[in-house]
Design an enzyme around this catalytic site. Structure first.
Site, PDB file in Angstrom:
ATOM      1  N   TYR A  14      -6.333   2.772   2.080  1.00 56.23           N
ATOM      2  CA  TYR A  14      -5.112   3.456   2.500  1.00 56.23           C
ATOM      3  C   TYR A  14      -5.104   3.833   3.979  1.00 56.23           C
ATOM      4  CZ  TYR A  14      -4.245   3.744  -2.476  1.00 56.23           C
ATOM      5  OH  TYR A  14      -4.047   3.421  -3.780  1.00 56.23           O
ATOM      6  N   HIS A  19       1.979   5.925   4.401  1.00 56.50           N
ATOM      7  CA  HIS A  19       1.816   7.128   3.583  1.00 56.50           C
ATOM      8  C   HIS A  19       0.729   8.051   4.124  1.00 56.50           C
ATOM      9  CE1 HIS A  19       3.797   8.765   0.206  1.00 56.50           C
ATOM     10  NE2 HIS A  19       2.965   8.444  -0.757  1.00 56.50           N
ATOM     11  N   ASN A  63       0.129  12.890  -5.144  1.00 55.11           N
ATOM     12  CA  ASN A  63       0.828  13.703  -6.146  1.00 55.11           C
ATOM     13  C   ASN A  63       0.099  15.007  -6.467  1.00 55.11           C
ATOM     14  OD1 ASN A  63       2.449  11.482  -6.169  1.00 55.11           O
ATOM     15  ND2 ASN A  63       2.097  10.958  -8.302  1.00 55.11           N
ATOM     16  N   ASN A 109       6.427  13.332  -3.140  1.00 56.28           N
ATOM     17  CA  ASN A 109       5.615  13.955  -4.194  1.00 56.28           C
ATOM     18  C   ASN A 109       4.500  14.845  -3.663  1.00 56.28           C
ATOM     19  OD1 ASN A 109       7.104  12.951  -6.370  1.00 56.28           O
ATOM     20  ND2 ASN A 109       5.999  11.014  -6.321  1.00 56.28           N
TER      21      ASN A 109
END
Length: 194
Positions: A14, A19, A63, A109
């Site tokens: 990631y 994000h 989340n 989220n």
């Protein structure tokens, strides 16, 4: 004490994704990260003005970002207005920054999780635009009109080199924004940077 939380997802796969813009923003503030297993996050500390600032990059996935707040509440009194969250925003053009306060999560989220853990939306957000503006033609009664629309990215896909180079100048403003928020107030920061 101020708490600055950068939102992202942990793990090599990631790194340098849209994000993880919140993580990338905090990496500009410090490279001296230490893993804190109590709150399951990488942490760093700074002094800005006369305030101690705890930087955190949660090791939970997006989340569950609010788990950091839940853990910190056990050891510290947390003033929601002293929580600053840096995160990606697909509703803003790439490299655009917006400071928000007392707003809903807007479909994010990670922000929703932080808000639930704090029990309020009265915290500061530094929203980092990650969507590209692209030309688009619109059919009108009198002909066509060219305008620009936001092309929303796959937020967990790697940023291209050109996207990263457009994002970098915005990320480099984050230390000044956080300093202004802490030393002069969120309203001054909003006036100066929004």
């Amino acid at each position: 004490m101020y708490i600055v939380i950068g939102l992202g997802n942990p793990g090599k796969e990631y790194e340098k994704t849209a994000h993880n813009a919140g993580f990338l923003a905090l990496d500009i503030l410090t490279s001296d990260w230490k893993y804190d297993r109590y709150i399951d996050a990488e942490t760093g500390t700074l002094i800005i003005g006369s305030e101690e600032v705890l930087l955190t990059k949660p090791y939970t996935f997006m989340n569950l970002s609010g788990d950091v707040i839940t853990a910190l509440k056990k050891k510290n009194e947390i003033i929601p207005a002293h929580v600053i969250v840096t995160h990606d925003d697909i509703d803003l053009p790439l490299g655009t920054l917006r400071i928000s306060y007392d707003r809903g999560p807007g479909g994010h989220n990670g922000v929703k999780s932080i808000s639930e853990a704090l029990g309020t939306k009265e915290f500061i957000r530094i929203r980092i635009g990650v969507s590209r503006l692209i030309p688009a033609r619109q059919d009108l009664a009198g002909g066509e009109e060219e305008k620009q629309i936001l092309a929303k990215p796959n937020v967990t896909g790697k940023l291209s080199e050109s996207d990263y180079s457009l994002l970098t100048p915005a990320l480099e403003k984050i230390p000044d924004i956080i300093t202004t928020i802490i030393t002069e107030g969120k309203e001054k920061a909003m006036t100066k940077y929004n």
